[in-house]
Design a protein around this motif. Structure first.
Motif, short mmCIF file in Angstrom:
data_model
loop_
_atom_site.label_atom_id
_atom_site.label_comp_id
_atom_site.label_asym_id
_atom_site.label_seq_id
_atom_site.Cartn_x
_atom_site.Cartn_y
_atom_site.Cartn_z
N GLY A 98 0.67 -1.23 0.02
CA GLY A 98 -0.04 0.00 -0.04
C GLY A 98 0.82 1.24 0.24
O GLY A 98 2.21 1.30 -0.07
N THR A 99 0.17 2.55 -0.10
CA THR A 99 1.04 3.63 0.02
C THR A 99 0.42 4.51 1.10
O THR A 99 -0.59 4.20 1.70
CB THR A 99 0.80 4.37 -1.18
OG1 THR A 99 -0.57 4.74 -1.36
CG2 THR A 99 1.27 3.60 -2.43
N LYS A 100 1.00 5.75 1.55
CA LYS A 100 0.43 6.59 2.31
C LYS A 100 -0.84 6.84 2.13
O LYS A 100 -1.99 7.10 3.05
CB LYS A 100 1.20 7.69 2.76
CG LYS A 100 2.45 7.00 3.88
CD LYS A 100 3.01 8.38 4.32
CE LYS A 100 3.87 8.23 5.56
NZ LYS A 100 4.61 9.35 6.37
N ASP A 101 -1.08 7.20 0.75
CA ASP A 101 -2.33 8.07 0.11
C ASP A 101 -3.54 6.77 0.21
O ASP A 101 -4.59 7.12 0.22
CB ASP A 101 -2.26 8.32 -1.28
CG ASP A 101 -1.34 9.73 -1.38
OD1 ASP A 101 -1.16 10.34 -0.20
OD2 ASP A 101 -0.30 9.76 -2.38
N PHE A 102 -3.00 5.37 0.18
CA PHE A 102 -4.08 4.42 0.28
C PHE A 102 -3.38 3.12 0.61
O PHE A 102 -2.80 2.08 0.06
CB PHE A 102 -4.37 3.97 -1.39
CG PHE A 102 -5.67 3.25 -1.49
CD1 PHE A 102 -7.07 3.79 -1.80
CD2 PHE A 102 -5.60 1.89 -1.22
CE1 PHE A 102 -8.15 3.05 -1.78
CE2 PHE A 102 -6.94 1.28 -1.33
CZ PHE A 102 -7.94 1.68 -1.72
N PRO A 103 -3.26 2.98 2.07
CA PRO A 103 -2.93 1.92 2.65
C PRO A 103 -3.40 0.47 2.32
O PRO A 103 -4.78 0.48 2.10
CB PRO A 103 -3.08 2.10 4.17
CG PRO A 103 -3.48 3.72 4.28
CD PRO A 103 -4.01 3.86 2.89
N GLY A 104 -2.66 -0.45 2.12
CA GLY A 104 -3.24 -1.65 1.86
C GLY A 104 -3.39 -2.41 3.19
O GLY A 104 -3.39 -2.10 4.17
N LEU A 105 -3.74 -3.80 2.87
CA LEU A 105 -3.99 -4.57 4.49
C LEU A 105 -3.05 -6.07 4.02
O LEU A 105 -3.06 -6.62 3.11
CB LEU A 105 -5.59 -4.95 4.40
CG LEU A 105 -6.46 -4.18 4.52
CD1 LEU A 105 -8.06 -4.81 4.49
CD2 LEU A 105 -6.50 -3.42 5.84
N ILE B 182 -10.49 -2.47 -0.48
CA ILE B 182 -9.14 -1.98 -0.13
C ILE B 182 -8.16 -3.01 -1.05
O ILE B 182 -7.35 -2.49 -1.76
CB ILE B 182 -8.75 -1.96 1.27
CG1 ILE B 182 -9.58 -1.16 1.90
CG2 ILE B 182 -7.26 -1.69 1.45
CD1 ILE B 182 -9.43 -1.06 3.55
N ILE B 183 -8.32 -4.29 -0.81
CA ILE B 183 -7.25 -5.10 -1.48
C ILE B 183 -7.43 -5.06 -3.02
O ILE B 183 -6.15 -5.28 -3.55
CB ILE B 183 -7.53 -6.46 -0.92
CG1 ILE B 183 -7.14 -6.65 0.59
CG2 ILE B 183 -6.80 -7.80 -1.66
CD1 ILE B 183 -7.51 -8.02 1.40
N SER B 184 -8.36 -4.92 -3.50
CA SER B 184 -8.84 -4.66 -4.76
C SER B 184 -7.99 -3.74 -5.57
O SER B 184 -7.65 -3.62 -6.60
CB SER B 184 -10.04 -4.57 -5.20
OG SER B 184 -10.84 -3.69 -4.83
N GLN B 185 -7.69 -2.59 -4.84
CA GLN B 185 -7.11 -1.58 -5.42
C GLN B 185 -5.80 -1.01 -4.84
O GLN B 185 -5.01 -0.26 -5.49
CB GLN B 185 -7.98 -0.25 -4.99
CG GLN B 185 -9.22 -0.33 -5.59
CD GLN B 185 -10.38 0.88 -4.92
OE1 GLN B 185 -10.19 2.02 -5.78
NE2 GLN B 185 -11.17 0.45 -4.25
N ALA B 186 -5.32 -1.53 -3.60
CA ALA B 186 -4.05 -0.92 -3.14
C ALA B 186 -2.75 -1.71 -3.69
O ALA B 186 -2.76 -2.85 -4.17
CB ALA B 186 -4.14 -1.64 -1.50
N TYR B 187 -1.83 -1.10 -3.67
CA TYR B 187 -0.18 -1.59 -4.14
C TYR B 187 0.65 -0.69 -3.73
O TYR B 187 0.56 0.34 -3.01
CB TYR B 187 -0.35 -1.17 -5.72
CG TYR B 187 -0.53 0.38 -6.01
CD1 TYR B 187 0.50 1.17 -6.10
CD2 TYR B 187 -1.85 0.69 -6.37
CE1 TYR B 187 0.28 2.50 -6.27
CE2 TYR B 187 -2.04 2.10 -6.79
CZ TYR B 187 -0.88 2.98 -6.60
OH TYR B 187 -1.33 4.18 -6.87
N GLY B 188 1.78 -1.60 -3.51
CA GLY B 188 3.06 -0.90 -2.86
C GLY B 188 4.39 -1.37 -3.25
O GLY B 188 4.26 -2.01 -4.71
#
Length: 286
Positions: free
Chosen positions: A79-86, A177-183
């Motif tokens: 994830g990122t700070k803008d969009f945290p993952g799980l 969340i999981i469908s969109q997050a990346y890191g």
């Protein structure tokens, strides 16, 4: 062996939860000295992406009294700070159990094994924020024969961390969340996919398996409803093979998003129609 014990103790100091616990570190060092090896309990990404210098992998091991779930926010790896993952974590739960692997190393690879584990698991800081989501414990693991106990280093959720989710999100919320997050390690979906794929391959079943299957199905549905641009970008991102490539892609997307927001603001600003004030003839009293 005394020198090795000292080096092991110094290495264990780098793990949150063991750093200030001299008694527990001494217990680990003594246990390792007697056994001649050390183990790490793997239940998440360590199963399909283990640390280096592993000499033996023992599947179908069990940890009682804990549950696992997507209870950790991740703003670096998935994830990122803008969009945290799980990501997954363990927390105590009386009527639950967790299935996993034991990753083992003998006396000759002991230090390099622990150092590889620490390098992988020690949280890093981004813009002064430390992702301290895990703490580390030494827990009793039931071996496949269901009789033997092997104590192992285990990642447990840090309940004092700001990135811990004490209230488990619903399947729908997790899937969104999981469908969109990346890191920098890949998409959040890849993390879920690789974990579940390994569980299926090895027939790992515990108190979280059914929920993980439901979550995976929900994430696949949510990915179908992403915009074409969003879906294509994520699919392209998942094909990147190095951390440097992913970091560059994240930075470029962040820059592109800023430019797009500015462009939209510009269009809004200059597309506003002028306000026409209605003029009224003055009424003259007679």
């Amino acid at each position: 062996m005394m020198e090795q014990s000292h080096v092991l103790d110094e290495a264990l100091k780098l793990l949150t939860g063991l750093d200030n616990d001299l008694t527990k570190r001494a217990h680990i060092v003594e246990y390792v000295r007697e056994k001649g090896n050390i183990a790490i309990f793997a239940y998440g990404s360590l199963i399909w992406n283990p640390c280096g210098h592993v000499e033996e992998i023992i599947p179908n091991c069990l940890l009682n009294g804990y549950m696992k779930g997507f209870i950790c926010q991740d703003f670096i790896y998935r994830g990122t700070k803008d969009f945290p993952g799980l990501t997954m974590g363990l927390k105590p739960c009386e009527n639950s159990f967790v299935k996993g692997y034991l990753l083992m190393a003998g006396v000759h690879k002991l230090i390099s094994f622990i150092e590889a584990f620490i390098k992988r698991e020690t949280p890093i800081c981004v813009d002064g924020t430390k992702m301290d989501i895990y703490t580390y414990d030494f827990l009793p693991i039931i071996m496949p024969d269901e009789k033997t106990i092997e104590w192992a280093l285990t990642c447990v959720v840090n309940s004092n961390s700001q990135f811990y989710l004490p209230m488990t999100l619903s399947i729908k919320q997790q899937a969104q969340i999981i469908s969109q997050a990346y890191g920098i390690n890949g998409t959040n979906f890849q993390y879920l996919h690789n974990t579940l794929h390994t569980y299926r391959q090895l027939s790992i079943i515990d108190t979280f398996t059914e929920e993980m299957e439901e979550l995976y199905a929900a994430v696949n549905i949510y990915r179908q409803y992403l915009t074409d641009y969003e879906r294509r970008w994520l699919e392209s991102f998942e094909k990147l093979t190095t951390k440097d490539e992913r970091e560059l892609a994240i930075e470029l997307r962040k820059t592109n998003n800023i430019l797009m927001r500015r462009q939209k603001l510009f269009h809004r600003t200059y597309s506003i129609e002028p306000i026409v004030t209605t003029k009224y003839n003055r009424m003259i009293s007679v």
